[in-house]
Motif scaffolding. Structure first.
Motif, PDB file in Angstrom:
ATOM      1  N   LYS A   2       1.081  -1.175   0.024  1.00 52.34           N
ATOM      2  CA  LYS A   2      -0.070  -0.141  -0.115  1.00 52.34           C
ATOM      3  C   LYS A   2       1.041   1.223  -0.032  1.00 52.34           C
ATOM      4  O   LYS A   2       0.307   2.323  -0.675  1.00 52.34           O
ATOM      5  CB  LYS A   2      -1.028  -0.060   1.087  1.00 52.34           C
ATOM      6  N   LYS A   3       1.976   1.046   0.790  1.00 52.56           N
ATOM      7  CA  LYS A   3       2.807   2.433   0.847  1.00 52.56           C
ATOM      8  C   LYS A   3       3.530   2.663  -0.556  1.00 52.56           C
ATOM      9  O   LYS A   3       3.692   3.770  -0.906  1.00 52.56           O
ATOM     10  CB  LYS A   3       3.645   1.988   1.809  1.00 52.56           C
ATOM     11  N   LEU A   6       0.960   3.985  -2.940  1.00 51.78           N
ATOM     12  CA  LEU A   6       0.722   5.657  -2.737  1.00 51.78           C
ATOM     13  C   LEU A   6       1.884   6.450  -2.998  1.00 51.78           C
ATOM     14  O   LEU A   6       1.462   7.601  -3.485  1.00 51.78           O
ATOM     15  CB  LEU A   6       0.208   5.704  -1.155  1.00 51.78           C
ATOM     16  N   ALA A  50       7.459   7.247  10.919  1.00 48.39           N
ATOM     17  CA  ALA A  50       6.413   6.939   9.541  1.00 48.39           C
ATOM     18  C   ALA A  50       7.039   7.763   8.312  1.00 48.39           C
ATOM     19  O   ALA A  50       7.827   8.960   8.612  1.00 48.39           O
ATOM     20  CB  ALA A  50       5.085   7.749  10.007  1.00 48.39           C
ATOM     21  N   GLN A  52       6.305  10.177   5.132  1.00 48.96           N
ATOM     22  CA  GLN A  52       4.968  11.105   4.885  1.00 48.96           C
ATOM     23  C   GLN A  52       5.266  11.951   3.501  1.00 48.96           C
ATOM     24  O   GLN A  52       5.719  13.264   3.696  1.00 48.96           O
ATOM     25  CB  GLN A  52       4.950  12.098   6.065  1.00 48.96           C
ATOM     26  N   THR A  68       0.119  12.187   3.206  1.00 45.98           N
ATOM     27  CA  THR A  68      -0.080  10.909   3.958  1.00 45.98           C
ATOM     28  C   THR A  68       0.920  10.495   4.649  1.00 45.98           C
ATOM     29  O   THR A  68       2.109  10.896   4.590  1.00 45.98           O
ATOM     30  CB  THR A  68      -0.313   9.646   2.888  1.00 45.98           C
ATOM     31  N   SER A  69       0.351   9.583   5.785  1.00 47.98           N
ATOM     32  CA  SER A  69       1.278   9.410   6.878  1.00 47.98           C
ATOM     33  C   SER A  69       1.409   8.042   6.989  1.00 47.98           C
ATOM     34  O   SER A  69       0.129   7.330   6.973  1.00 47.98           O
ATOM     35  CB  SER A  69       1.089   9.878   8.355  1.00 47.98           C
ATOM     36  N   GLN A  70       2.538   7.373   6.414  1.00 43.99           N
ATOM     37  CA  GLN A  70       2.543   5.680   6.537  1.00 43.99           C
ATOM     38  C   GLN A  70       3.409   5.181   7.545  1.00 43.99           C
ATOM     39  O   GLN A  70       4.710   5.317   7.318  1.00 43.99           O
ATOM     40  CB  GLN A  70       3.111   5.500   5.007  1.00 43.99           C
ATOM     41  N   LYS A  74       3.989  -1.803  11.330  1.00 40.31           N
ATOM     42  CA  LYS A  74       2.880  -2.450  10.703  1.00 40.31           C
ATOM     43  C   LYS A  74       1.479  -2.481  11.411  1.00 40.31           C
ATOM     44  O   LYS A  74       0.496  -2.212  10.807  1.00 40.31           O
ATOM     45  CB  LYS A  74       2.949  -3.763  10.079  1.00 40.31           C
ATOM     46  N   ASN A  78      -2.369   4.104   9.012  1.00 37.51           N
ATOM     47  CA  ASN A  78      -1.893   5.036   7.963  1.00 37.51           C
ATOM     48  C   ASN A  78      -3.080   6.138   7.886  1.00 37.51           C
ATOM     49  O   ASN A  78      -4.147   5.860   8.524  1.00 37.51           O
ATOM     50  CB  ASN A  78      -1.451   4.609   6.867  1.00 37.51           C
ATOM     51  N   GLU A 107      -7.207   1.861   7.627  1.00 42.16           N
ATOM     52  CA  GLU A 107      -7.004   0.806   8.215  1.00 42.16           C
ATOM     53  C   GLU A 107      -7.500   0.888   9.595  1.00 42.16           C
ATOM     54  O   GLU A 107      -7.517  -0.206  10.599  1.00 42.16           O
ATOM     55  CB  GLU A 107      -5.408   0.388   8.350  1.00 42.16           C
TER      56      GLU A 107
END
Length: 240
Positions: A2-3, A6, A50, A52, A68-70, A74, A78, A107
């Protein structure tokens, strides 16, 4: 995965826009790629370290963007923010700004009746700058959380001419009053404050690297979350 998807989407958007003839247009594109050792928002810690990334498009005084912040851990949620706003300069010293933000937490486990999957916020702000000191006041309202936020901040930039950069200082204080901070429907109130010190360094005509140290704390009544946080961030901003 996903990261990665994105990030590629943000890079693709920026690349596609910059490929156009920006010299003859009125818009600009800015991409930012940052790492933070903690993600703290309005005095509350949302996650540990994270990545970003973000992209923003400006047309005159109007702008839209995606941030976005990832989290690297895990098990932490996010966040994706889509926002847009308009800036108005009344005088050389005074300016105003209106902004709207859509917050998405893909999530979040809403099935547990505790987390919020999305929210919507609008805000107004005013900045007054004199003798190199900028004072900003902001008011926000979140429709999903039924939350009012009021924040004031003061900033100053100390030129470091020999190094070709500056040392930027900011302090802030805010209060949040929420009718529905989570899906339990509890009314909650807290105050927060913090300080930031950042050192931007120009890498080229279009790229700037920024290293920063941050501190944030809060006085909480019912909300949960870590306070008294000290963290750092590193980032590179590229404009087209």
């Amino acid at each position: 995965m996903k990261k990665t998807i994105l990030l590629l989407a943000a890079l693709g958007t920026a690349a596609g826009l910059s490929a156009q003839d920006t010299a003859k247009s009125s818009y600009s594109v800015t991409t930012d790629f940052s790492y933070t050792s903690e993600y703290v928002f309005r005095g509350l810690k949302n996650s540990d370290e994270a990545f970003q990334p973000s992209v923003e498009v400006s047309v005159g005084d109007a702008y839209v963007g995606l941030w976005t912040s990832q989290p690297i851990t895990k098990s932490q949620n996010n966040e994706i923010d889509i926002y847009g706003g308009y800036k108005f300069k009344a005088t050389e010293e005074l300016s105003f700004e209106a902004v709207g933000t859509y917050y998405l937490y893909p999530e979040a486990k809403d099935s547990e009746g505790y987390y919020v999957k999305e929210s919507y916020e609008v805000g107004l702000g005013a900045t007054y700058t004199v003798a190199g000191i900028s004072t900003t006041v902001n008011a926000y309202y979140d429709f999903r959380l039924e939350a009012q936020t009021y924040q004031a901040s003061v900033g100053y930039s100390l030129p470091l001419k020999d190094l070709g950069t500056s040392l930027d200082f900011t302090v802030n204080y805010g209060v949040v009053n929420a009718e529905d901070f989570d899906t339990r429907g509890w009314k909650e109130y807290y105050s927060y404050w913090g300080a930031d010190v950042s050192l931007p360094y120009r890498l080229s005509e279009k790229a700037t690297a920024v290293a920063a140290v941050h501190y944030g704390d809060s006085r909480q009544i019912a909300v949960v979350g870590d306070s008294d946080n000290l963290w750092y961030s590193l980032g590179v901003s590229v404009g087209f």
